[in-house]
Design a protein around this motif. Structure first.
Motif, mmCIF file in Angstrom:
data_model
loop_
_atom_site.group_PDB
_atom_site.id
_atom_site.type_symbol
_atom_site.label_atom_id
_atom_site.label_comp_id
_atom_site.label_asym_id
_atom_site.label_seq_id
_atom_site.Cartn_x
_atom_site.Cartn_y
_atom_site.Cartn_z
ATOM 1 N N ALA A 87 -7.030 -6.434 6.522
ATOM 2 C CA ALA A 87 -7.768 -5.484 6.637
ATOM 3 C C ALA A 87 -7.074 -4.476 8.334
ATOM 4 O O ALA A 87 -6.897 -3.729 8.660
ATOM 5 C CB ALA A 87 -9.435 -5.003 6.824
ATOM 6 N N LYS A 141 -7.995 -6.103 11.083
ATOM 7 C CA LYS A 141 -9.469 -6.144 12.100
ATOM 8 C C LYS A 141 -8.873 -7.020 13.222
ATOM 9 O O LYS A 141 -8.973 -6.984 14.508
ATOM 10 C CB LYS A 141 -10.657 -7.356 11.839
ATOM 11 C CG LYS A 141 -11.105 -6.526 10.430
ATOM 12 C CD LYS A 141 -12.819 -7.067 9.740
ATOM 13 C CE LYS A 141 -12.273 -8.404 9.581
ATOM 14 N NZ LYS A 141 -11.300 -8.416 8.807
ATOM 15 N N LEU A 187 -13.213 -1.330 8.062
ATOM 16 C CA LEU A 187 -11.484 -1.232 8.082
ATOM 17 C C LEU A 187 -10.934 -1.836 7.228
ATOM 18 O O LEU A 187 -11.687 -2.678 6.185
ATOM 19 C CB LEU A 187 -10.592 -1.822 9.354
ATOM 20 C CG LEU A 187 -9.461 -2.049 9.707
ATOM 21 C CD1 LEU A 187 -9.257 -0.090 10.405
ATOM 22 C CD2 LEU A 187 -8.846 -3.123 10.868
ATOM 23 N N VAL A 188 -9.888 -0.667 5.935
ATOM 24 C CA VAL A 188 -8.826 -1.185 4.848
ATOM 25 C C VAL A 188 -7.905 -0.971 4.575
ATOM 26 O O VAL A 188 -7.857 0.438 5.431
ATOM 27 C CB VAL A 188 -9.943 -0.757 3.144
ATOM 28 C CG1 VAL A 188 -9.324 -1.072 2.079
ATOM 29 C CG2 VAL A 188 -11.826 -0.865 3.460
ATOM 30 N N SER A 189 -7.146 -1.718 4.572
ATOM 31 C CA SER A 189 -5.658 -1.435 4.474
ATOM 32 C C SER A 189 -4.993 -0.835 6.353
ATOM 33 O O SER A 189 -4.092 -0.499 5.916
ATOM 34 C CB SER A 189 -5.386 -0.732 3.844
ATOM 35 O OG SER A 189 -5.475 -1.486 2.298
ATOM 36 N N TYR A 193 -16.224 -4.060 -0.396
ATOM 37 C CA TYR A 193 -15.907 -4.784 0.297
ATOM 38 C C TYR A 193 -17.405 -5.651 0.516
ATOM 39 O O TYR A 193 -17.516 -7.595 0.334
ATOM 40 C CB TYR A 193 -16.659 -4.956 2.440
ATOM 41 C CG TYR A 193 -16.266 -5.660 3.502
ATOM 42 C CD1 TYR A 193 -15.309 -7.132 2.845
ATOM 43 C CD2 TYR A 193 -17.457 -6.287 3.372
ATOM 44 C CE1 TYR A 193 -15.167 -7.520 4.025
ATOM 45 C CE2 TYR A 193 -17.499 -6.898 5.013
ATOM 46 C CZ TYR A 193 -16.149 -7.748 4.701
ATOM 47 O OH TYR A 193 -16.834 -8.517 5.706
ATOM 48 N N GLY A 249 -14.234 -5.554 7.336
ATOM 49 C CA GLY A 249 -13.477 -5.494 6.260
ATOM 50 C C GLY A 249 -12.716 -6.823 5.666
ATOM 51 O O GLY A 249 -13.243 -7.505 6.244
ATOM 52 N N PRO A 250 -12.184 -5.991 4.296
ATOM 53 C CA PRO A 250 -11.776 -7.261 3.531
ATOM 54 C C PRO A 250 -10.965 -8.436 4.726
ATOM 55 O O PRO A 250 -10.628 -7.607 5.516
ATOM 56 C CB PRO A 250 -11.250 -6.934 2.065
ATOM 57 C CG PRO A 250 -11.376 -5.843 3.156
ATOM 58 C CD PRO A 250 -11.690 -4.924 3.565
#
Length: 250
Positions: free
Chosen positions: A41, A43, A219-221, A243, A37-38
């Motif tokens: 995110a 993580k 995973l994002v936000s 991503y 994820g960015p």
């Protein structure tokens, strides 16, 4: 396949910020699973929740089907949930052999007194020798951790995690900071990790992710955005937009 590690509707809020948002996740037994994820995110927050470093605002965490949400970090390790960190957590003044001996003795319940009775710990020498060999640490076995090349430090940290006999290993960017010349050795040692250890890998290096993982979660936000096989994620246009930057791993 059965889940060895699972979260159900896991949430973590810091003030008004929802860092983890209703995450229901399963790590299958024996899996090679990556979490990507960015930046920002969530993580690291998610891994900190799994390991007990922080407590969830709501939701459940299960290991082998049994709830561990309220357990301390040490209890989770004793039950087989082990983590490596993005930044090495080594004993700088101890040698490679001493570091491995300490971890093994701790696992066996001898703790810091192990140096006084090292010779009485049956099988310790063999277990250390196997770990040193398996992780390519033969030439630096007597060197202090602080004097090791960074690639060897990473390998030692993974060896110490394996010495704890984990059922689940959470790996936070194991190749981060490793010079290119040493990178291939780290990758090959990762590929050779015991098949009965279920692994969740957090990693920004997409080459490593798609080489290592058979399943990937995005995973994002703070929320699960996508999940599937490595091929499904590689060809998911939504993931590319968010991503991967598009065009890679086609």
């Amino acid at each position: 396949m059965t889940a060895v590690l699972e979260t159900r509707h896991l949430n973590k809020t810091f003030g008004g910020l929802k860092a983890t948002s209703d995450v229901s996740f399963k790590l299958e037994r024996g899996a090679r699973h990556a979490l990507i994820g960015p930046n920002g995110a969530g993580k690291t927050t998610f891994i900190n929740l799994l390991t007990g470093l922080i407590k969830p605002s709501s939701g459940d965490i299960l290991l082998d089907g049994k709830p561990i949400t309220g357990l301390k970090r040490e209890s989770r390790v004793q039950r087989g949930l082990v983590r490596t960190f993005q930044i090495n957590q080594l004993f700088g003044q101890l040698s490679v052999v001493e570091s491995l001996a300490l971890v093994i003795a701790e696992r066996r319940g001898h703790g810091w007194n192990m140096f006084r009775g090292l010779s009485r710990l049956k099988g310790l020498d063999r277990e250390i020798a196997d770990l040193v060999s398996d992780f390519g640490l033969d030439t630096v076995a007597e060197d202090r951790c602080c004097d090791l090349p960074y690639g060897k430090q990473r390998l030692l940290e993974i060896a110490m995690a394996i010495a704890l006999k984990p059922r689940v290993l959470l790996m936070d960017e194991p190749a981060a900071g490793v010079p290119e010349a040493d990178r291939q050795e780290v990758l090959s040692r990762l590929a050779a990790l015991p098949s009965d250890v279920s692994i969740l890998l957090i990693e920004h290096d997409m080459d490593l992710v798609f080489t290592f993982a058979s399943r990937i979660s995005v995973l994002v936000s703070g929320a699960l955005f996508a999940e599937g096989t490595s091929q499904e994620i590689a060809h998911d246009p939504r993931v590319k937009d968010v991503y991967l930057g598009g065009g890679h791993h086609d």
